[in-house]
Design an enzyme around this catalytic site. Structure first.
Site, short mmCIF file in Angstrom:
data_model
loop_
_atom_site.label_atom_id
_atom_site.label_comp_id
_atom_site.label_asym_id
_atom_site.label_seq_id
_atom_site.Cartn_x
_atom_site.Cartn_y
_atom_site.Cartn_z
N LYS A 105 -15.64 -24.06 8.23
CA LYS A 105 -16.12 -22.69 8.05
C LYS A 105 -14.95 -21.85 7.57
O LYS A 105 -13.78 -22.18 7.83
CB LYS A 105 -16.64 -22.13 9.38
CG LYS A 105 -17.58 -20.96 9.23
CD LYS A 105 -18.99 -21.40 8.87
CE LYS A 105 -19.90 -20.23 8.61
NZ LYS A 105 -21.30 -20.64 8.43
N GLY A 217 -32.65 -9.17 11.96
CA GLY A 217 -31.69 -9.48 10.89
C GLY A 217 -32.48 -9.70 9.62
O GLY A 217 -33.32 -10.61 9.56
N GLY A 219 -31.47 -10.25 6.24
CA GLY A 219 -30.70 -10.66 5.06
C GLY A 219 -31.33 -11.91 4.47
O GLY A 219 -32.55 -12.06 4.47
N ASN A 220 -30.49 -12.82 3.99
CA ASN A 220 -31.01 -14.03 3.36
C ASN A 220 -31.94 -14.79 4.29
O ASN A 220 -33.10 -15.05 3.96
CB ASN A 220 -29.83 -14.92 2.90
CG ASN A 220 -30.29 -16.27 2.41
OD1 ASN A 220 -30.67 -17.13 3.19
ND2 ASN A 220 -30.28 -16.46 1.10
N GLY A 222 -33.31 -13.98 7.31
CA GLY A 222 -34.41 -13.22 7.89
C GLY A 222 -35.50 -12.88 6.89
O GLY A 222 -36.70 -12.98 7.20
#
Ligand code: NAD
Length: 416
Positions: A105, A217, A219-220, A222
Protein backbone atom coordinates in the site's frame (compact mmCIF):
# COMPACT_ATOMS: atom_id res chain seq x y z
CA UNK A 1 -11.27 4.77 24.56
CA UNK A 2 -10.75 1.60 22.54
CA UNK A 3 -7.62 1.27 20.39
CA UNK A 4 -8.31 2.93 17.02
CA UNK A 5 -4.83 2.73 15.47
CA UNK A 6 -5.58 0.69 12.32
CA UNK A 7 -2.23 -1.11 12.35
CA UNK A 8 -2.67 -2.17 16.00
CA UNK A 9 -6.14 -3.39 15.01
CA UNK A 10 -4.71 -5.35 12.06
CA UNK A 11 -2.13 -6.95 14.39
CA UNK A 12 -4.81 -7.81 16.98
CA UNK A 13 -6.91 -9.48 14.29
CA UNK A 14 -3.89 -11.47 13.07
CA UNK A 15 -2.97 -12.56 16.63
CA UNK A 16 -6.35 -14.20 17.13
CA UNK A 17 -6.05 -16.15 13.86
CA UNK A 18 -2.41 -17.10 14.58
CA UNK A 19 -3.43 -18.58 17.91
CA UNK A 20 -6.24 -20.69 16.44
CA UNK A 21 -4.02 -21.83 13.55
CA UNK A 22 -1.18 -22.64 15.98
CA UNK A 23 1.31 -20.62 13.91
CA UNK A 24 4.90 -21.07 15.00
CA UNK A 25 6.62 -18.04 16.59
CA UNK A 26 8.74 -17.09 13.56
CA UNK A 27 5.85 -17.22 11.06
CA UNK A 28 3.63 -15.22 13.41
CA UNK A 29 6.34 -12.53 13.84
CA UNK A 30 6.95 -12.43 10.07
CA UNK A 31 3.25 -11.90 9.33
CA UNK A 32 2.83 -9.29 12.06
CA UNK A 33 5.09 -6.69 10.40
CA UNK A 34 5.76 -5.27 6.93
CA UNK A 35 8.79 -6.88 5.28
CA UNK A 36 9.80 -3.53 3.71
CA UNK A 37 8.68 0.05 4.07
CA UNK A 38 9.81 3.30 2.48
CA UNK A 39 9.26 6.93 3.50
CA UNK A 40 9.77 9.83 1.11
CA UNK A 41 9.79 13.61 1.39
CA UNK A 42 8.43 15.06 -1.85
CA UNK A 43 9.13 18.74 -2.64
CA UNK A 44 6.40 19.95 -5.02
CA UNK A 45 6.05 23.40 -6.65
CA UNK A 46 2.54 24.74 -6.04
CA UNK A 47 0.78 27.05 -8.53
CA UNK A 48 1.52 30.02 -6.24
CA UNK A 49 5.27 29.47 -6.79
CA UNK A 50 5.70 28.24 -3.20
CA UNK A 51 7.35 24.81 -2.65
CA UNK A 52 5.56 22.40 -0.33
CA UNK A 53 7.05 19.26 1.21
CA UNK A 54 4.74 16.23 1.25
CA UNK A 55 5.28 13.14 3.43
CA UNK A 56 4.76 9.95 1.45
CA UNK A 57 4.99 6.19 2.05
CA UNK A 58 5.13 2.82 0.31
CA UNK A 59 4.83 -0.38 2.34
CA UNK A 60 5.52 -3.83 0.87
CA UNK A 61 3.97 -6.02 3.55
CA UNK A 62 4.50 -9.57 2.35
CA UNK A 63 5.56 -10.92 -1.05
CA UNK A 64 5.52 -14.67 -0.35
CA UNK A 65 2.67 -15.34 -2.81
CA UNK A 66 3.78 -12.88 -5.52
CA UNK A 67 4.65 -9.24 -6.25
CA UNK A 68 3.11 -6.82 -3.76
CA UNK A 69 -0.01 -4.98 -4.87
CA UNK A 70 -2.06 -2.23 -3.31
CA UNK A 71 -3.60 1.19 -3.73
CA UNK A 72 -2.26 4.64 -3.14
CA UNK A 73 -4.26 6.87 -0.79
CA UNK A 74 -4.01 10.67 -0.71
CA UNK A 75 -5.55 11.90 2.53
CA UNK A 76 -4.79 14.59 5.16
CA UNK A 77 -4.86 11.94 7.96
CA UNK A 78 -2.53 9.48 6.21
CA UNK A 79 0.21 8.08 8.50
CA UNK A 80 2.71 5.24 8.26
CA UNK A 81 0.38 3.17 10.47
CA UNK A 82 -2.67 3.54 8.22
CA UNK A 83 -0.50 2.51 5.26
CA UNK A 84 0.90 -0.48 7.21
CA UNK A 85 -2.61 -1.60 8.15
CA UNK A 86 -3.89 -1.25 4.60
CA UNK A 87 -0.83 -3.16 3.31
CA UNK A 88 -1.50 -5.99 5.80
CA UNK A 89 -5.15 -6.16 4.73
CA UNK A 90 -4.02 -6.25 1.06
CA UNK A 91 -1.90 -9.31 1.92
CA UNK A 92 -4.94 -11.11 3.33
CA UNK A 93 -7.12 -9.83 0.48
CA UNK A 94 -5.03 -11.21 -2.37
CA UNK A 95 -4.82 -14.50 -0.45
CA UNK A 96 -8.56 -14.78 0.21
CA UNK A 97 -9.37 -14.46 -3.51
CA UNK A 98 -6.40 -16.72 -4.22
CA UNK A 99 -4.59 -14.55 -6.77
CA UNK A 100 -0.79 -14.85 -7.08
CA UNK A 101 0.08 -11.51 -5.47
CA UNK A 102 1.29 -10.20 -2.13
CA UNK A 103 0.11 -7.11 -0.29
CA UNK A 104 1.35 -3.53 -0.33
CA UNK A 105 0.00 0.00 0.00
CA UNK A 106 1.09 3.60 -0.47
CA UNK A 107 0.03 6.96 0.78
CA UNK A 108 0.66 10.68 0.68
CA UNK A 109 -0.36 13.01 3.51
CA UNK A 110 -2.12 15.77 1.58
CA UNK A 111 -5.53 17.27 0.93
CA UNK A 112 -6.33 16.78 -2.77
CA UNK A 113 -9.57 18.77 -2.33
CA UNK A 114 -7.40 21.88 -1.89
CA UNK A 115 -5.04 21.14 -4.82
CA UNK A 116 -5.34 22.11 -8.47
CA UNK A 117 -5.05 19.54 -11.27
CA UNK A 118 -1.53 20.70 -12.14
CA UNK A 119 -0.42 20.46 -8.49
CA UNK A 120 -1.84 16.93 -8.34
CA UNK A 121 0.03 16.01 -11.51
CA UNK A 122 3.34 17.30 -10.09
CA UNK A 123 2.72 15.39 -6.84
CA UNK A 124 1.89 12.16 -8.75
CA UNK A 125 5.07 12.45 -10.82
CA UNK A 126 7.19 13.29 -7.74
CA UNK A 127 5.87 10.19 -5.96
CA UNK A 128 6.84 7.96 -8.87
CA UNK A 129 10.31 9.54 -9.18
CA UNK A 130 10.87 8.63 -5.52
CA UNK A 131 9.32 5.16 -5.57
CA UNK A 132 10.29 3.97 -9.09
CA UNK A 133 13.31 1.90 -7.94
CA UNK A 134 11.02 -0.40 -5.90
CA UNK A 135 8.12 -0.61 -8.38
CA UNK A 136 7.66 -2.98 -11.35
CA UNK A 137 5.10 -5.49 -12.57
CA UNK A 138 7.12 -8.29 -10.94
CA UNK A 139 7.96 -6.25 -7.83
CA UNK A 140 5.21 -3.93 -6.54
CA UNK A 141 2.19 -2.46 -8.34
CA UNK A 142 0.14 0.54 -7.06
CA UNK A 143 -3.53 1.32 -7.86
CA UNK A 144 -6.16 3.92 -6.89
CA UNK A 145 -7.57 4.29 -3.38
CA UNK A 146 -9.20 7.15 -1.49
CA UNK A 147 -8.88 10.44 -3.42
CA UNK A 148 -6.70 9.00 -6.20
CA UNK A 149 -8.15 8.51 -9.68
CA UNK A 150 -7.51 6.86 -13.08
CA UNK A 151 -6.04 10.23 -14.26
CA UNK A 152 -3.52 10.15 -11.39
CA UNK A 153 -2.63 6.54 -12.36
CA UNK A 154 -2.10 7.73 -15.96
CA UNK A 155 0.38 10.46 -14.91
CA UNK A 156 2.17 7.93 -12.71
CA UNK A 157 2.49 5.34 -15.47
CA UNK A 158 3.75 8.00 -17.86
CA UNK A 159 6.41 9.16 -15.38
CA UNK A 160 7.50 5.59 -14.69
CA UNK A 161 7.81 4.78 -18.41
CA UNK A 162 9.84 7.98 -18.91
CA UNK A 163 12.24 6.87 -16.16
CA UNK A 164 12.70 3.26 -17.35
CA UNK A 165 12.68 4.20 -21.04
CA UNK A 166 10.20 1.61 -22.28
CA UNK A 167 6.50 0.71 -22.11
CA UNK A 168 5.52 -0.88 -18.80
CA UNK A 169 1.72 -0.44 -18.42
CA UNK A 170 1.42 -3.23 -15.82
CA UNK A 171 3.39 -1.17 -13.28
CA UNK A 172 0.16 0.47 -12.18
CA UNK A 173 -3.51 -0.55 -12.37
CA UNK A 174 -6.75 1.39 -12.38
CA UNK A 175 -5.53 3.25 -15.48
CA UNK A 176 -7.92 4.86 -17.97
CA UNK A 177 -9.00 2.27 -20.57
CA UNK A 178 -7.20 3.98 -23.55
CA UNK A 179 -3.91 3.58 -21.63
CA UNK A 180 -4.27 -0.14 -20.89
CA UNK A 181 -6.87 -0.02 -18.13
CA UNK A 182 -9.24 -2.97 -17.85
CA UNK A 183 -12.90 -3.02 -18.72
CA UNK A 184 -14.85 -3.32 -15.49
CA UNK A 185 -12.18 -1.92 -13.12
CA UNK A 186 -14.24 1.17 -12.27
CA UNK A 187 -17.08 -0.67 -10.55
CA UNK A 188 -15.16 -3.84 -9.59
CA UNK A 189 -14.89 -3.17 -5.84
CA UNK A 190 -18.61 -2.56 -5.41
CA UNK A 191 -19.59 -5.32 -7.86
CA UNK A 192 -17.53 -7.88 -5.92
CA UNK A 193 -19.18 -6.70 -2.69
CA UNK A 194 -22.67 -7.08 -4.14
CA UNK A 195 -21.80 -10.59 -5.37
CA UNK A 196 -20.89 -11.39 -1.74
CA UNK A 197 -24.21 -9.92 -0.55
CA UNK A 198 -26.02 -12.16 -3.06
CA UNK A 199 -24.23 -15.25 -1.66
CA UNK A 200 -24.85 -14.10 1.93
CA UNK A 201 -28.57 -13.69 1.21
CA UNK A 202 -28.64 -17.24 -0.19
CA UNK A 203 -26.82 -18.58 2.88
CA UNK A 204 -29.17 -16.71 5.22
CA UNK A 205 -32.25 -17.62 3.16
CA UNK A 206 -33.18 -13.96 2.66
CA UNK A 207 -35.02 -12.68 -0.42
CA UNK A 208 -32.22 -10.78 -2.18
CA UNK A 209 -34.66 -8.97 -4.46
CA UNK A 210 -36.34 -7.08 -1.61
CA UNK A 211 -33.49 -5.82 0.55
CA UNK A 212 -33.40 -2.24 1.83
CA UNK A 213 -29.91 -0.76 2.01
CA UNK A 214 -27.85 2.27 3.00
CA UNK A 215 -24.41 3.42 1.85
CA UNK A 216 -21.92 5.39 3.98
CA UNK A 217 -19.28 7.09 1.78
CA UNK A 218 -20.24 8.12 -1.75
CA UNK A 219 -17.04 7.85 -3.77
CA UNK A 220 -15.96 5.12 -6.16
CA UNK A 221 -16.94 2.17 -3.97
CA UNK A 222 -20.11 3.69 -2.48
CA UNK A 223 -21.59 5.13 -5.68
CA UNK A 224 -21.21 1.89 -7.60
CA UNK A 225 -22.66 -0.10 -4.66
CA UNK A 226 -25.73 2.14 -4.79
CA UNK A 227 -26.00 1.73 -8.57
CA UNK A 228 -25.34 -2.03 -8.70
CA UNK A 229 -27.23 -3.35 -5.67
CA UNK A 230 -30.67 -3.46 -7.34
CA UNK A 231 -29.24 -4.30 -10.78
CA UNK A 232 -27.38 -7.42 -9.60
CA UNK A 233 -29.88 -8.55 -6.96
CA UNK A 234 -32.97 -7.85 -9.05
CA UNK A 235 -34.57 -5.28 -6.72
CA UNK A 236 -34.33 -3.51 -3.37
CA UNK A 237 -34.65 -0.02 -1.97
CA UNK A 238 -31.84 2.48 -1.29
CA UNK A 239 -32.84 4.37 1.88
CA UNK A 240 -29.82 6.57 2.58
CA UNK A 241 -26.41 7.68 1.31
CA UNK A 242 -23.74 9.94 2.81
CA UNK A 243 -20.35 11.51 2.20
CA UNK A 244 -17.94 13.56 4.32
CA UNK A 245 -20.40 16.47 4.19
CA UNK A 246 -23.32 14.46 5.72
CA UNK A 247 -26.08 12.23 4.42
CA UNK A 248 -29.58 12.10 2.95
CA UNK A 249 -32.50 9.75 3.73
CA UNK A 250 -35.80 8.93 2.06
CA UNK A 251 -38.33 6.45 3.46
CA UNK A 252 -39.76 5.90 -0.02
CA UNK A 253 -36.33 5.26 -1.53
CA UNK A 254 -33.56 7.17 -3.33
CA UNK A 255 -32.89 6.84 -7.04
CA UNK A 256 -29.16 5.99 -7.12
CA UNK A 257 -28.70 7.55 -10.60
CA UNK A 258 -30.11 10.86 -9.32
CA UNK A 259 -27.88 10.71 -6.23
CA UNK A 260 -24.77 10.14 -8.37
CA UNK A 261 -25.80 12.97 -10.72
CA UNK A 262 -26.40 15.35 -7.78
CA UNK A 263 -23.02 14.44 -6.23
CA UNK A 264 -21.29 15.05 -9.58
CA UNK A 265 -22.99 18.42 -10.07
CA UNK A 266 -22.69 19.78 -6.51
CA UNK A 267 -19.77 17.82 -5.01
CA UNK A 268 -21.95 16.47 -2.17
CA UNK A 269 -25.02 14.34 -1.55
CA UNK A 270 -26.60 16.88 0.84
CA UNK A 271 -29.53 18.73 -0.69
CA UNK A 272 -30.63 15.89 -2.99
CA UNK A 273 -34.25 16.79 -3.89
CA UNK A 274 -36.90 14.60 -2.25
CA UNK A 275 -34.72 13.60 0.72
CA UNK A 276 -34.20 14.72 4.30
CA UNK A 277 -30.80 15.16 5.99
CA UNK A 278 -29.30 12.36 8.09
CA UNK A 279 -25.97 12.32 9.93
CA UNK A 280 -23.29 9.73 9.15
CA UNK A 281 -23.77 8.31 12.67
CA UNK A 282 -27.55 7.90 12.26
CA UNK A 283 -27.18 6.35 8.80
CA UNK A 284 -25.11 3.53 10.28
CA UNK A 285 -27.86 2.75 12.78
CA UNK A 286 -30.75 2.61 10.27
CA UNK A 287 -33.00 -0.45 10.22
CA UNK A 288 -31.89 -1.84 6.84
CA UNK A 289 -31.23 -5.29 5.42
CA UNK A 290 -27.80 -4.33 4.06
CA UNK A 291 -25.42 -1.64 5.30
CA UNK A 292 -22.48 -0.73 3.07
CA UNK A 293 -19.76 1.18 5.00
CA UNK A 294 -17.76 2.62 2.07
CA UNK A 295 -15.83 5.52 3.62
CA UNK A 296 -12.92 5.14 6.06
CA UNK A 297 -11.69 3.18 9.09
CA UNK A 298 -13.38 2.93 12.50
CA UNK A 299 -16.96 3.71 11.46
CA UNK A 300 -18.32 0.94 13.72
CA UNK A 301 -16.75 0.79 17.18
CA UNK A 302 -17.67 -0.47 20.65
CA UNK A 303 -19.61 2.81 21.04
CA UNK A 304 -22.17 2.20 18.28
CA UNK A 305 -21.96 -1.54 17.40
CA UNK A 306 -24.87 -2.47 19.67
CA UNK A 307 -27.06 -0.01 17.73
CA UNK A 308 -26.38 -1.51 14.28
CA UNK A 309 -29.65 -3.00 13.03
CA UNK A 310 -28.56 -4.17 9.56
CA UNK A 311 -28.91 -7.90 8.88
CA UNK A 312 -25.87 -7.91 6.56
CA UNK A 313 -22.95 -5.48 6.71
CA UNK A 314 -20.90 -5.44 3.54
CA UNK A 315 -17.61 -3.66 4.29
CA UNK A 316 -16.49 -1.95 1.11
CA UNK A 317 -14.24 0.35 3.15
CA UNK A 318 -11.04 -1.01 4.63
CA UNK A 319 -11.06 -1.35 8.41
CA UNK A 320 -14.51 0.12 9.18
CA UNK A 321 -15.05 -2.15 12.22
CA UNK A 322 -12.93 -2.46 15.36
CA UNK A 323 -12.30 -5.88 17.02
CA UNK A 324 -14.53 -4.95 20.02
CA UNK A 325 -17.33 -4.03 17.61
CA UNK A 326 -16.87 -7.32 15.75
CA UNK A 327 -17.68 -9.30 18.88
CA UNK A 328 -20.82 -7.25 19.57
CA UNK A 329 -22.03 -7.57 15.97
CA UNK A 330 -21.48 -11.34 16.02
CA UNK A 331 -23.40 -11.71 19.31
CA UNK A 332 -26.23 -9.62 17.86
CA UNK A 333 -26.46 -11.75 14.71
CA UNK A 334 -25.24 -9.10 12.22
CA UNK A 335 -23.69 -11.02 9.32
CA UNK A 336 -20.49 -9.11 8.51
CA UNK A 337 -18.85 -9.51 5.12
CA UNK A 338 -15.35 -8.45 6.19
CA UNK A 339 -13.45 -5.79 4.27
CA UNK A 340 -10.71 -7.86 2.71
CA UNK A 341 -13.28 -10.31 1.36
CA UNK A 342 -16.10 -7.86 0.50
CA UNK A 343 -13.91 -5.28 -1.27
CA UNK A 344 -11.55 -7.75 -3.00
CA UNK A 345 -13.24 -7.20 -6.37
CA UNK A 346 -11.03 -4.16 -6.99
CA UNK A 347 -7.73 -5.96 -6.65
CA UNK A 348 -9.11 -8.95 -8.53
CA UNK A 349 -9.85 -6.85 -11.62
CA UNK A 350 -6.54 -5.01 -11.10
CA UNK A 351 -4.93 -8.44 -11.34
CA UNK A 352 -6.87 -9.07 -14.58
CA UNK A 353 -5.57 -5.68 -15.79
CA UNK A 354 -1.96 -6.73 -15.09
CA UNK A 355 -2.52 -10.05 -16.87
CA UNK A 356 -3.97 -8.23 -19.93
CA UNK A 357 -1.11 -5.67 -19.94
CA UNK A 358 1.48 -8.44 -19.82
CA UNK A 359 -0.21 -10.44 -22.61
CA UNK A 360 -1.06 -7.23 -24.54
CA UNK A 361 -4.44 -8.84 -25.21
CA UNK A 362 -7.62 -7.29 -23.80
CA UNK A 363 -10.75 -9.08 -22.58
CA UNK A 364 -14.36 -8.00 -23.21
CA UNK A 365 -16.42 -6.75 -20.24
CA UNK A 366 -18.55 -9.92 -20.07
CA UNK A 367 -15.42 -12.05 -19.51
CA UNK A 368 -14.31 -9.76 -16.67
CA UNK A 369 -17.70 -10.07 -14.97
CA UNK A 370 -17.79 -13.87 -15.29
CA UNK A 371 -14.23 -14.26 -13.96
CA UNK A 372 -14.82 -11.77 -11.13
CA UNK A 373 -18.05 -13.49 -10.09
CA UNK A 374 -16.31 -16.88 -10.05
CA UNK A 375 -13.44 -15.61 -7.84
CA UNK A 376 -15.69 -13.71 -5.41
CA UNK A 377 -18.22 -16.53 -5.09
CA UNK A 378 -15.47 -19.09 -4.43
CA UNK A 379 -13.85 -16.78 -1.86
CA UNK A 380 -17.19 -16.20 -0.10
CA UNK A 381 -17.81 -19.93 0.20
CA UNK A 382 -14.24 -20.70 1.34
CA UNK A 383 -14.75 -18.20 4.18
CA UNK A 384 -18.34 -19.18 4.96
CA UNK A 385 -17.40 -22.86 5.17
CA UNK A 386 -14.56 -21.95 7.56
CA UNK A 387 -16.87 -19.83 9.71
CA UNK A 388 -19.38 -22.70 9.97
CA UNK A 389 -16.61 -25.19 10.79
CA UNK A 390 -14.94 -22.98 13.44
CA UNK A 391 -18.24 -21.45 14.66
CA UNK A 392 -16.68 -18.00 14.38
CA UNK A 393 -17.55 -14.71 12.69
CA UNK A 394 -16.74 -14.18 9.03
CA UNK A 395 -13.74 -11.87 9.66
CA UNK A 396 -11.95 -14.42 11.81
CA UNK A 397 -12.83 -17.12 9.26
CA UNK A 398 -11.40 -14.96 6.45
CA UNK A 399 -8.20 -14.53 8.48
CA UNK A 400 -7.97 -18.28 9.02
CA UNK A 401 -8.26 -18.90 5.25
CA UNK A 402 -5.84 -16.14 4.22
CA UNK A 403 -3.21 -16.44 6.92
CA UNK A 404 -2.89 -20.18 6.37
CA UNK A 405 -2.36 -19.56 2.62
CA UNK A 406 0.31 -16.91 3.20
CA UNK A 407 1.97 -18.95 5.98
CA UNK A 408 2.12 -21.97 3.65
CA UNK A 409 3.85 -19.86 0.96
CA UNK A 410 6.39 -18.58 3.53
CA UNK A 411 7.07 -22.14 4.64
CA UNK A 412 7.44 -23.47 1.07
CA UNK A 413 9.99 -20.71 0.39
CA UNK A 414 11.93 -21.87 3.44
CA UNK A 415 11.51 -18.49 5.17
CA UNK A 416 10.39 -20.02 8.45
P1 NAD B 1 -13.20 7.80 -2.85
O1 NAD B 1 -12.15 8.80 -2.61
O2 NAD B 1 -13.68 7.58 -4.23
O3 NAD B 1 -14.49 8.12 -1.93
C1 NAD B 1 -14.43 8.26 -0.55
C2 NAD B 1 -15.81 8.73 -0.11
O4 NAD B 1 -15.89 8.69 1.32
C3 NAD B 1 -16.14 10.18 -0.51
O5 NAD B 1 -17.49 10.24 -0.93
C4 NAD B 1 -15.96 10.96 0.79
O6 NAD B 1 -16.77 12.12 0.86
C5 NAD B 1 -16.44 9.91 1.78
N1 NAD B 1 -16.00 10.15 3.14
C6 NAD B 1 -14.76 10.53 3.57
N2 NAD B 1 -14.78 10.64 4.91
C7 NAD B 1 -16.04 10.33 5.32
C8 NAD B 1 -16.69 10.26 6.57
N3 NAD B 1 -16.03 10.54 7.68
N4 NAD B 1 -17.99 9.89 6.59
C9 NAD B 1 -18.67 9.60 5.46
N5 NAD B 1 -18.11 9.63 4.26
C10 NAD B 1 -16.82 10.01 4.18
O7 NAD B 1 -12.67 6.44 -2.20
P2 NAD B 1 -13.04 4.95 -2.57
O8 NAD B 1 -12.06 4.46 -3.56
O9 NAD B 1 -14.49 4.83 -2.83
O10 NAD B 1 -12.67 4.21 -1.19
C11 NAD B 1 -13.61 4.14 -0.11
C12 NAD B 1 -13.18 3.00 0.80
O11 NAD B 1 -13.16 1.80 0.02
C13 NAD B 1 -11.78 3.15 1.39
O12 NAD B 1 -11.75 2.56 2.69
C14 NAD B 1 -10.92 2.34 0.44
O13 NAD B 1 -9.72 1.89 1.04
C15 NAD B 1 -11.87 1.20 0.14
N6 NAD B 1 -11.54 0.48 -1.08
C16 NAD B 1 -11.59 1.08 -2.30
C17 NAD B 1 -11.26 0.33 -3.44
C18 NAD B 1 -11.34 0.93 -4.82
O14 NAD B 1 -11.15 0.17 -5.78
N7 NAD B 1 -11.64 2.19 -4.98
C19 NAD B 1 -10.87 -1.00 -3.31
C20 NAD B 1 -10.87 -1.59 -2.06
C21 NAD B 1 -11.20 -0.84 -0.95
Amino acid sequence: MAELNPFKIAQTQLNEAAQILGLDKATHELLKWPMREYRYLLPVKMDTGETRIFHAYRVQYNAARGPTKGGLRWHPDETIDTVRALAAWMTWKTAVVNIPLGGGKGGVTCNPKEMTESEKERLARAYIRAAAPVLAVDRDVPAPDVYTTPQIMAWMMDEYETIVGHKHPGVITGKPIPLGGSQGRGDATARGGVYCVREAARAKEMDATKMSHAVQGFGNAGQFAALLHCEILGGGKLLAVSDSGGGVYSKSGIDPEKAVHHKRETGRVAGLPGTEPISNEDLLELDVDVLYPAALENAVTADNAANIKARIMCELANGPTTPEADKILFENGVFVLPDFLANAGGVTVSYFEQVQNTANYYWPLEDIHVQLDRRMTTAFHDVHTMSTKEKCHMRLAAYLVSVSRVAEACKLRGWC
